[in-house]
Design a protein around this motif. Sequence first.
Motif, PDB file in Angstrom:
ATOM      1  N   ASP A  84       1.340  -8.561   9.380  1.00 39.74           N
ATOM      2  CA  ASP A  84       1.467  -9.150   8.162  1.00 39.74           C
ATOM      3  C   ASP A  84       0.724  -8.176   6.925  1.00 39.74           C
ATOM      4  O   ASP A  84      -0.036  -7.491   7.029  1.00 39.74           O
ATOM      5  CB  ASP A  84       1.026 -10.464   7.891  1.00 39.74           C
ATOM      6  N   ASP A  85       1.189  -8.554   5.411  1.00 37.88           N
ATOM      7  CA  ASP A  85       0.589  -8.103   4.393  1.00 37.88           C
ATOM      8  C   ASP A  85       0.904  -6.618   4.076  1.00 37.88           C
ATOM      9  O   ASP A  85      -0.106  -6.201   3.730  1.00 37.88           O
ATOM     10  CB  ASP A  85      -1.014  -8.612   4.473  1.00 37.88           C
ATOM     11  N   VAL A  86       1.975  -6.034   4.547  1.00 41.61           N
ATOM     12  CA  VAL A  86       2.292  -4.781   4.443  1.00 41.61           C
ATOM     13  C   VAL A  86       2.681  -4.455   3.029  1.00 41.61           C
ATOM     14  O   VAL A  86       3.731  -4.938   2.630  1.00 41.61           O
ATOM     15  CB  VAL A  86       3.175  -4.104   5.516  1.00 41.61           C
ATOM     16  N   PRO A  87       2.308  -3.477   2.351  1.00 39.37           N
ATOM     17  CA  PRO A  87       0.896  -2.687   2.543  1.00 39.37           C
ATOM     18  C   PRO A  87      -0.311  -3.170   2.144  1.00 39.37           C
ATOM     19  O   PRO A  87      -0.411  -3.951   1.119  1.00 39.37           O
ATOM     20  CB  PRO A  87       1.043  -1.464   1.607  1.00 39.37           C
ATOM     21  N   ARG A  88      -1.192  -3.353   3.056  1.00 38.74           N
ATOM     22  CA  ARG A  88      -2.729  -3.838   3.121  1.00 38.74           C
ATOM     23  C   ARG A  88      -3.492  -3.200   2.487  1.00 38.74           C
ATOM     24  O   ARG A  88      -3.683  -1.931   2.471  1.00 38.74           O
ATOM     25  CB  ARG A  88      -2.867  -4.534   4.331  1.00 38.74           C
ATOM     26  N   ARG A 133      -7.037  -1.270   2.202  1.00 38.98           N
ATOM     27  CA  ARG A 133      -7.796  -0.356   3.161  1.00 38.98           C
ATOM     28  C   ARG A 133      -9.100  -0.955   4.038  1.00 38.98           C
ATOM     29  O   ARG A 133      -9.552  -1.929   3.373  1.00 38.98           O
ATOM     30  CB  ARG A 133      -8.175   0.919   2.902  1.00 38.98           C
ATOM     31  N   GLY A 134      -9.189  -0.785   5.220  1.00 41.42           N
ATOM     32  CA  GLY A 134     -10.261  -1.263   6.028  1.00 41.42           C
ATOM     33  C   GLY A 134     -11.335  -0.484   5.796  1.00 41.42           C
ATOM     34  O   GLY A 134     -11.602   0.358   4.780  1.00 41.42           O
ATOM     35  N   ALA A 135     -12.287  -0.347   7.035  1.00 41.37           N
ATOM     36  CA  ALA A 135     -13.495   0.369   7.189  1.00 41.37           C
ATOM     37  C   ALA A 135     -13.255   1.897   7.287  1.00 41.37           C
ATOM     38  O   ALA A 135     -14.294   2.529   7.050  1.00 41.37           O
ATOM     39  CB  ALA A 135     -14.480  -0.282   7.964  1.00 41.37           C
ATOM     40  N   PHE A 136     -12.389   2.058   8.122  1.00 44.34           N
ATOM     41  CA  PHE A 136     -12.319   3.518   8.658  1.00 44.34           C
ATOM     42  C   PHE A 136     -11.406   4.542   8.072  1.00 44.34           C
ATOM     43  O   PHE A 136     -11.660   5.691   8.003  1.00 44.34           O
ATOM     44  CB  PHE A 136     -12.128   3.286  10.214  1.00 44.34           C
ATOM     45  N   PHE A 137     -10.064   4.073   7.737  1.00 44.80           N
ATOM     46  CA  PHE A 137      -8.966   5.150   7.461  1.00 44.80           C
ATOM     47  C   PHE A 137      -8.557   4.734   6.029  1.00 44.80           C
ATOM     48  O   PHE A 137      -8.568   3.819   5.487  1.00 44.80           O
ATOM     49  CB  PHE A 137      -8.002   4.788   8.430  1.00 44.80           C
ATOM     50  N   THR A 138      -7.918   5.876   5.541  1.00 48.39           N
ATOM     51  CA  THR A 138      -6.891   5.740   4.516  1.00 48.39           C
ATOM     52  C   THR A 138      -5.820   4.903   4.750  1.00 48.39           C
ATOM     53  O   THR A 138      -5.479   4.852   5.968  1.00 48.39           O
ATOM     54  CB  THR A 138      -6.455   7.156   3.810  1.00 48.39           C
ATOM     55  N   PRO A 139      -5.104   4.316   4.042  1.00 48.92           N
ATOM     56  CA  PRO A 139      -3.832   3.723   4.319  1.00 48.92           C
ATOM     57  C   PRO A 139      -2.803   4.454   5.105  1.00 48.92           C
ATOM     58  O   PRO A 139      -2.072   4.090   6.044  1.00 48.92           O
ATOM     59  CB  PRO A 139      -3.326   3.204   3.004  1.00 48.92           C
ATOM     60  N   VAL A 168       0.253  -0.597  -5.931  1.00 47.15           N
ATOM     61  CA  VAL A 168      -1.003  -1.140  -6.754  1.00 47.15           C
ATOM     62  C   VAL A 168      -2.067  -0.646  -5.653  1.00 47.15           C
ATOM     63  O   VAL A 168      -2.257  -0.927  -4.638  1.00 47.15           O
ATOM     64  CB  VAL A 168      -0.843  -2.426  -6.852  1.00 47.15           C
ATOM     65  N   ASP A 169      -3.125  -0.005  -6.281  1.00 42.90           N
ATOM     66  CA  ASP A 169      -4.420   0.248  -5.690  1.00 42.90           C
ATOM     67  C   ASP A 169      -4.130   1.079  -4.261  1.00 42.90           C
ATOM     68  O   ASP A 169      -3.516   1.995  -4.326  1.00 42.90           O
ATOM     69  CB  ASP A 169      -5.183  -1.183  -5.160  1.00 42.90           C
ATOM     70  N   ASP A 170      -4.605   0.344  -3.067  1.00 51.03           N
ATOM     71  CA  ASP A 170      -4.269   0.994  -1.888  1.00 51.03           C
ATOM     72  C   ASP A 170      -2.767   0.770  -1.577  1.00 51.03           C
ATOM     73  O   ASP A 170      -2.284   1.515  -0.614  1.00 51.03           O
ATOM     74  CB  ASP A 170      -4.906  -0.106  -0.581  1.00 51.03           C
ATOM     75  N   GLY A 176       2.035   4.519  -2.299  1.00 51.05           N
ATOM     76  CA  GLY A 176       2.501   5.148  -1.128  1.00 51.05           C
ATOM     77  C   GLY A 176       3.106   4.014  -0.189  1.00 51.05           C
ATOM     78  O   GLY A 176       3.574   4.265   1.175  1.00 51.05           O
ATOM     79  N   GLY A 177       2.762   2.875  -0.481  1.00 54.81           N
ATOM     80  CA  GLY A 177       3.393   1.633   0.523  1.00 54.81           C
ATOM     81  C   GLY A 177       4.891   1.738   0.941  1.00 54.81           C
ATOM     82  O   GLY A 177       5.128   1.400   2.116  1.00 54.81           O
ATOM     83  N   ALA A 178       5.744   1.984   0.020  1.00 58.17           N
ATOM     84  CA  ALA A 178       7.163   2.006   0.348  1.00 58.17           C
ATOM     85  C   ALA A 178       7.342   3.191   1.383  1.00 58.17           C
ATOM     86  O   ALA A 178       7.899   2.863   2.264  1.00 58.17           O
ATOM     87  CB  ALA A 178       8.106   2.496  -0.824  1.00 58.17           C
ATOM     88  N   GLU A 179       6.750   4.356   1.296  1.00 57.26           N
ATOM     89  CA  GLU A 179       6.754   5.479   2.102  1.00 57.26           C
ATOM     90  C   GLU A 179       6.154   5.016   3.464  1.00 57.26           C
ATOM     91  O   GLU A 179       6.973   5.406   4.605  1.00 57.26           O
ATOM     92  CB  GLU A 179       6.137   6.794   1.738  1.00 57.26           C
TER      93      GLU A 179
END
Length: 320
Positions: free
Chosen positions: A36-40, A42-48, A78-80, A83-86
């Motif tokens: 869920d929630d794509v694009p979410r 970012r978390g603690a470790f990776f870029t989106p 928006v923010d993170d 590039g969500g569509a890609e």
Amino acid sequence: MTRLLLLLIAALAVAGASVGQAQTPAQAKRIALSFDDVPRGRGAFFTPDERTARLITGLRRAGVRQAAFYVVPGQIGVDDGVGGAERIQAYVAAGHVIADHSFTHRHLNAMSAADYLADVDKAEAWLKGREGRRPWFRYPFLDEGGDDAAKRDAVRTALKARGLRNGYATVDGSDWNMETLTVQAVKSGKKIDMSALRDLYVETMVQAADFADRLSIKTWGRRPAQVIVLHETDLAALFVEDLVRALRTDGWTIVTADEAYGDPIFRLAPDVPSANGTLVELAAWEKGIPEPRWYERNGIKLANRLFAERVLHEPAAAAK
Ligand SMILES: [Zn+2]
């Protein structure tokens, strides 16, 4: 000749017995994955971008042919979400499917049915004509309107009129909370035991699946296909392969989202005093199955304590 016939009869009897056994509430355990929630954010470790690449690789290595990704188009760009569509397209190119999780991800119980449906439509406008799109709608927060039955029914009816089906989840282990705890721990400079984090993540999701399995048998007397709600998290990117391996070891077969949603349970619309939760939970409630109908680690207090003890190795007293 006679002996051969007897052997044949015996073999048929054995085959018949095992078929009969398979029908007592123990068909194979089947489960599809959803994110869920794509694009979410970012978390603690990776870029989106890294997260998506790793998640796709993990799913491929795990042999997951098709997972469902529930998108929130309002987050794209928006923010993170840049590039969500890609990234969504990359999931589809890898064989996965996409569906509606509303445009702005709000609670139905906090808005009117009309505003809510406008938000659904906005997301549908983004999804329309895209490769991999499925006519499924997952309610944000699994909130179908809470105790407002009139609103619940108005939205259900309107979704149906739009050709949309409820993209129910049946298995929930609150993976999003573990992701939040991980982000907070890293931000505050705490040391994370990564193998303990993996074990807690995997164990919790497998337990959540088995909880839903047992509740399903109580509710329907059979094993339907399950759909687990996960989120597009760093934890999924890190551990999805481990999770799938553990599910298989526990007797689960991973099926496509298309196959899972073909199960007749996904046509149900349970009538319960408060419509908020997984389909199994709501259906069990409707049928009067006694509590617990909710996997205990969805209780944040317990989940947080386990995280503090096992992943951060903090004494129990230090946890809330
Ligand atoms: Zn959501």
